[in-house]
Design a protein around this motif. Sequence first.
Motif, PDB file in Angstrom:
ATOM      1  N   THR A   2       0.819  -1.217   0.000  1.00  0.00           N
ATOM      2  CA  THR A   2       0.000   0.000   0.000  1.00  0.00           C
ATOM      3  C   THR A   2       0.855   1.271   0.000  1.00  0.00           C
ATOM      4  N   VAL A   3       2.164   1.148   0.149  1.00  0.00           N
ATOM      5  CA  VAL A   3       3.013   2.348   0.047  1.00  0.00           C
ATOM      6  C   VAL A   3       2.938   2.954  -1.346  1.00  0.00           C
ATOM      7  N   PHE A   4       2.501   2.174  -2.327  1.00  0.00           N
ATOM      8  CA  PHE A   4       2.404   2.670  -3.698  1.00  0.00           C
ATOM      9  C   PHE A   4       0.985   3.120  -4.064  1.00  0.00           C
ATOM     10  N   MET A   5       0.087   3.159  -3.075  1.00  0.00           N
ATOM     11  CA  MET A   5      -1.326   3.428  -3.355  1.00  0.00           C
ATOM     12  C   MET A   5      -1.846   4.532  -2.438  1.00  0.00           C
ATOM     13  N   GLN A   6      -2.866   5.225  -2.902  1.00  0.00           N
ATOM     14  CA  GLN A   6      -3.559   6.215  -2.088  1.00  0.00           C
ATOM     15  C   GLN A   6      -5.033   5.825  -2.043  1.00  0.00           C
ATOM     16  N   MET A   7      -5.400   5.079  -1.014  1.00  0.00           N
ATOM     17  CA  MET A   7      -6.755   4.549  -0.899  1.00  0.00           C
ATOM     18  C   MET A   7      -7.479   5.242   0.243  1.00  0.00           C
ATOM     19  N   PRO A   8      -8.659   5.812  -0.006  1.00  0.00           N
ATOM     20  CA  PRO A   8      -9.427   6.411   1.088  1.00  0.00           C
ATOM     21  C   PRO A   8      -9.631   5.399   2.217  1.00  0.00           C
ATOM     22  N   GLY A   9      -9.452   5.859   3.433  1.00  0.00           N
ATOM     23  CA  GLY A   9      -9.569   4.991   4.592  1.00  0.00           C
ATOM     24  C   GLY A   9      -8.272   4.333   4.998  1.00  0.00           C
ATOM     25  N   ASN A  10      -7.213   4.569   4.223  1.00  0.00           N
ATOM     26  CA  ASN A  10      -5.947   3.890   4.481  1.00  0.00           C
ATOM     27  C   ASN A  10      -4.810   4.863   4.782  1.00  0.00           C
ATOM     28  N   ALA A  11      -5.145   6.127   5.056  1.00  0.00           N
ATOM     29  CA  ALA A  11      -4.092   7.136   5.239  1.00  0.00           C
ATOM     30  C   ALA A  11      -3.151   6.771   6.380  1.00  0.00           C
ATOM     31  N   GLY A  12      -3.703   6.372   7.523  1.00  0.00           N
ATOM     32  CA  GLY A  12      -2.859   6.068   8.674  1.00  0.00           C
ATOM     33  C   GLY A  12      -1.985   4.856   8.455  1.00  0.00           C
ATOM     34  N   TYR A  13      -2.593   3.754   8.024  1.00  0.00           N
ATOM     35  CA  TYR A  13      -1.818   2.531   7.813  1.00  0.00           C
ATOM     36  C   TYR A  13      -0.817   2.712   6.680  1.00  0.00           C
ATOM     37  N   GLY A  14      -1.283   3.257   5.546  1.00  0.00           N
ATOM     38  CA  GLY A  14      -0.386   3.439   4.416  1.00  0.00           C
ATOM     39  C   GLY A  14       0.799   4.320   4.774  1.00  0.00           C
ATOM     40  N   ALA A  15       0.535   5.406   5.522  1.00  0.00           N
ATOM     41  CA  ALA A  15       1.627   6.292   5.925  1.00  0.00           C
ATOM     42  C   ALA A  15       2.585   5.594   6.881  1.00  0.00           C
TER      43      ALA A  15
END
Length: 264
Positions: free
Chosen positions: A142-155
């Motif tokens: 998910t480091v390569f994606m910008q998915m709504p609802g995933n800002a905290g985990y992805g960051a």
Amino acid sequence: MPPSSRALVTGASAGIGLAYAERLARAGSDLVLVARRADRLDALARDLHDRHGTKAETLPADLSTPEGVAAVAARLAADPAIDLLVNNAGYAARGRVGELDPDALDHMLRVNVLALARLSHAAMAAMRPRGRGALINVASGTVFMQMPGNAGYGASKTFVMAFTRTLQAEAEGTGIRVQLLIPGVIATDFHAIAGNSLSNFPPERVMQADDLVAASLKALEMDEPVYIPSLPEVRDWEAYVAAERAVAAGASRDRPAARYGLPG
């Protein structure tokens, strides 16, 4: 890793961490197993010893707490035989910014970011004088994606990627190998805990944890610093890095770009 090695694995009681424990035990490594639940760790240690003769020490610790992190960091500092740290512990608390429970966000960041950074620090401090050792830090596709609802985990996993890549630069010439693992969808209970289901993913996108780990350890032997398990061509990652360099070259100059139409 050589059969005489001792590995410390966080998040060892389930999922990817469990697969690392199993694979390392099968290869003859002794283990320090870290997770929150002592009962699961004790059962795993007995099972690995019975099946593989592995010496498996258990270290129950909650890595969302300073005390838990300090206990594991102290273990890394005290045992010169530990020559592999698998920084696997982590989970996803998902929700849109402004809607996600802030305490859940804080808890996740403590595990995914602060614990990983502190344990990497402890491992490097212990391994550098010995001139040997290895770290595996687990990020996420998910480091390569910008998915709504995933800002905290992805960051949080973007932190893992950035932190580990710089750590790799610092580790050059020290004899310490540092692997950045960027997994995709893996068949574990991670998704159910995060409120998702593996059934939502096409089967061809879901990898088994044992396959992930077997290739990770092979990539470590090959000194492949960035391990994206199913990426067909390494040149795709190399193109990503080249694009970063191009952006970096223009990121700090003495005036705004011409497209903004400001007086030169």
